[in-house]
Write a protein that holds these residues in place. Sequence first.
Motif, PDB file in Angstrom:
ATOM      1  N   HIS A 185       0.836  -1.160   0.054  1.00  0.00           N
ATOM      2  CA  HIS A 185       0.011   0.016   0.066  1.00  0.00           C
ATOM      3  C   HIS A 185       0.859   1.366  -0.087  1.00  0.00           C
ATOM      4  N   LEU A 186       1.883   1.314   0.707  1.00  0.00           N
ATOM      5  CA  LEU A 186       2.743   2.314   0.908  1.00  0.00           C
ATOM      6  C   LEU A 186       3.442   2.748  -0.120  1.00  0.00           C
ATOM      7  N   LEU A 187       3.983   1.649  -0.902  1.00  0.00           N
ATOM      8  CA  LEU A 187       4.883   1.891  -2.137  1.00  0.00           C
ATOM      9  C   LEU A 187       4.098   2.295  -3.247  1.00  0.00           C
ATOM     10  N   GLY A 188       2.879   1.660  -3.186  1.00  0.00           N
ATOM     11  CA  GLY A 188       1.781   2.149  -4.312  1.00  0.00           C
ATOM     12  C   GLY A 188       1.743   3.611  -4.336  1.00  0.00           C
ATOM     13  N   ALA A 189       1.270   4.261  -3.176  1.00  0.00           N
ATOM     14  CA  ALA A 189       1.116   5.542  -3.048  1.00  0.00           C
ATOM     15  C   ALA A 189       2.079   6.163  -3.336  1.00  0.00           C
ATOM     16  N   ARG A 190       3.368   6.032  -3.317  1.00  0.00           N
ATOM     17  CA  ARG A 190       4.566   6.759  -3.694  1.00  0.00           C
ATOM     18  C   ARG A 190       4.763   6.651  -5.048  1.00  0.00           C
ATOM     19  N   GLY A 191       4.168   5.995  -5.974  1.00  0.00           N
ATOM     20  CA  GLY A 191       4.437   5.833  -7.210  1.00  0.00           C
ATOM     21  C   GLY A 191       5.602   4.561  -7.424  1.00  0.00           C
ATOM     22  N   VAL A 192       5.629   3.599  -6.797  1.00  0.00           N
ATOM     23  CA  VAL A 192       6.793   2.811  -6.741  1.00  0.00           C
ATOM     24  C   VAL A 192       5.884   1.653  -7.648  1.00  0.00           C
ATOM     25  N   HIS A 193       6.347   1.073  -8.703  1.00  0.00           N
ATOM     26  CA  HIS A 193       5.648  -0.070  -9.655  1.00  0.00           C
ATOM     27  C   HIS A 193       5.873  -1.392  -8.818  1.00  0.00           C
ATOM     28  N   VAL A 194       4.742  -1.674  -7.648  1.00  0.00           N
ATOM     29  CA  VAL A 194       4.828  -3.052  -7.232  1.00  0.00           C
ATOM     30  C   VAL A 194       3.965  -3.899  -8.374  1.00  0.00           C
ATOM     31  N   GLU A 195       4.813  -5.101  -8.658  1.00  0.00           N
ATOM     32  CA  GLU A 195       4.389  -5.759  -9.615  1.00  0.00           C
ATOM     33  C   GLU A 195       3.444  -6.984  -9.230  1.00  0.00           C
ATOM     34  N   ARG A 196       4.066  -7.453  -7.940  1.00  0.00           N
ATOM     35  CA  ARG A 196       3.132  -8.402  -7.384  1.00  0.00           C
ATOM     36  C   ARG A 196       3.561  -8.689  -5.678  1.00  0.00           C
ATOM     37  N   LEU A 197       2.486  -8.975  -5.091  1.00  0.00           N
ATOM     38  CA  LEU A 197       2.865  -9.204  -3.735  1.00  0.00           C
ATOM     39  C   LEU A 197       2.561 -10.719  -3.425  1.00  0.00           C
ATOM     40  N   VAL A 198       3.588 -11.430  -2.775  1.00  0.00           N
ATOM     41  CA  VAL A 198       3.601 -12.968  -2.609  1.00  0.00           C
ATOM     42  C   VAL A 198       3.818 -13.235  -1.188  1.00  0.00           C
ATOM     43  N   VAL A 199       2.664 -13.501  -0.584  1.00  0.00           N
ATOM     44  CA  VAL A 199       2.670 -13.737   0.720  1.00  0.00           C
ATOM     45  C   VAL A 199       2.618 -15.345   1.277  1.00  0.00           C
ATOM     46  N   SER A 200       3.120 -15.559   2.242  1.00  0.00           N
ATOM     47  CA  SER A 200       3.567 -17.031   2.590  1.00  0.00           C
ATOM     48  C   SER A 200       3.306 -17.459   3.884  1.00  0.00           C
ATOM     49  N   GLY A 201       2.679 -18.415   4.219  1.00  0.00           N
ATOM     50  CA  GLY A 201       2.236 -18.972   5.684  1.00  0.00           C
ATOM     51  C   GLY A 201       1.478 -18.106   6.625  1.00  0.00           C
ATOM     52  N   SER A 202       0.519 -17.521   5.891  1.00  0.00           N
ATOM     53  CA  SER A 202      -0.183 -16.503   6.432  1.00  0.00           C
ATOM     54  C   SER A 202      -1.640 -16.634   6.024  1.00  0.00           C
ATOM     55  N   PRO A 203      -2.770 -16.151   6.971  1.00  0.00           N
ATOM     56  CA  PRO A 203      -4.027 -16.253   6.750  1.00  0.00           C
ATOM     57  C   PRO A 203      -4.358 -14.920   6.118  1.00  0.00           C
ATOM     58  N   GLY A 204      -5.521 -14.365   5.618  1.00  0.00           N
ATOM     59  CA  GLY A 204      -5.700 -13.234   5.163  1.00  0.00           C
ATOM     60  C   GLY A 204      -5.413 -12.163   6.027  1.00  0.00           C
ATOM     61  N   PRO A 205      -5.440 -10.835   5.734  1.00  0.00           N
ATOM     62  CA  PRO A 205      -4.860  -9.760   6.663  1.00  0.00           C
ATOM     63  C   PRO A 205      -6.060  -9.438   7.801  1.00  0.00           C
ATOM     64  N   ARG A 206      -7.155  -9.727   7.807  1.00  0.00           N
ATOM     65  CA  ARG A 206      -7.873  -9.518   8.647  1.00  0.00           C
ATOM     66  C   ARG A 206      -8.549 -10.667   9.484  1.00  0.00           C
ATOM     67  N   THR A 207      -7.766 -11.646   9.412  1.00  0.00           N
ATOM     68  CA  THR A 207      -7.802 -12.893  10.181  1.00  0.00           C
ATOM     69  C   THR A 207      -6.814 -13.047  11.515  1.00  0.00           C
ATOM     70  N   GLN A 208      -7.337 -13.049  12.739  1.00  0.00           N
ATOM     71  CA  GLN A 208      -6.340 -12.967  13.690  1.00  0.00           C
ATOM     72  C   GLN A 208      -6.346 -14.523  14.425  1.00  0.00           C
ATOM     73  N   ARG A 209      -5.256 -14.726  14.876  1.00  0.00           N
ATOM     74  CA  ARG A 209      -4.735 -16.148  15.220  1.00  0.00           C
ATOM     75  C   ARG A 209      -5.569 -16.382  16.681  1.00  0.00           C
ATOM     76  N   GLU A 210      -6.277 -17.607  16.694  1.00  0.00           N
ATOM     77  CA  GLU A 210      -6.946 -17.849  18.053  1.00  0.00           C
ATOM     78  C   GLU A 210      -5.915 -18.342  18.954  1.00  0.00           C
ATOM     79  N   ARG A 211      -4.796 -19.016  18.768  1.00  0.00           N
ATOM     80  CA  ARG A 211      -3.830 -19.480  19.647  1.00  0.00           C
ATOM     81  C   ARG A 211      -2.864 -18.191  19.710  1.00  0.00           C
ATOM     82  N   ARG A 212      -2.443 -17.908  20.911  1.00  0.00           N
ATOM     83  CA  ARG A 212      -1.715 -16.754  21.012  1.00  0.00           C
ATOM     84  C   ARG A 212      -0.413 -16.817  21.915  1.00  0.00           C
ATOM     85  N   ALA A 213       0.711 -16.385  21.559  1.00  0.00           N
ATOM     86  CA  ALA A 213       1.655 -16.298  22.586  1.00  0.00           C
ATOM     87  C   ALA A 213       2.132 -15.155  23.353  1.00  0.00           C
TER      88      ALA A 213
END
Length: 248
Positions: free
Chosen positions: A103-131
């Motif tokens: 989001h931040l780079l896009g707002a600055r005009g940087v050409h973000v070609e792709r976002l690759v996320v790994s080992g993660s639920p969607g950004p709005r899902t919080q973990r039920e078991r916590r440390a």
Amino acid sequence: MSKVMESAASADGGERTALVCVPFAGAGPSFFHPWRALSAGRWRVVPVELPGRERRILETPYRNAVEAARNCVDALVADLDEGERVVLFGHSLGAVLAYEFAHLLGARGVHVERLVVSGSPGPRTQRERRATGLPEEEFLARVEEFAGFRHEALDHPEMRELILPVLRADCEMHENYVPSTDEPLSVPVCSLRGGSDGLVGAEQAQEWRKATTGGFSYRELPGDHMYLVDSGREVLELIEAERKGADA
């Protein structure tokens, strides 16, 4: 050849894209240093260096992911060549930080070609078991459960004293994460997952589909939550295949 020209050119003389790598909880930029050789000239690997680790060991680590991304984006932009295209990669905690960077780079005009996320639920899902907030031994046991292994450095008192505050801060940053915006990205998102990951299920990993109005793909590689420790080459080949598929 100048530094800028060299970093922007691939082994075959073509334009090269920066692969910005955001570390998982407790990790530093050196985790991604071997990827530079593995990339075989296809990428200019740019690891993000967060406070509290390696060369920044004396700095206070962040406990809020949005704050961390906002305060680190200037240094990241400074590491990019002018006009350079960017692919963002992040694993676990690194995935949500990479999402904020997108989001931040896009707002600055940087050409973000792709976002690759790994080992993660969607950004709005919080973990039920916590440390977060657990006593030391319980905390370490929970982190070991999440990661699927225990780092040997944690068994040495002096190393534990250095690592533990950063690991606690990273877990708090991840487990309390709330996205900075409701607006989806417009760049394509690829979600990766270890096929035997007991922490993040396939359905959770595919929640990233909702985080973009661009293309979405989901891929699995052999292994558990920390599959990428031994699969750097495979991750890079998969990202390259995604790019070629998009260009086809």
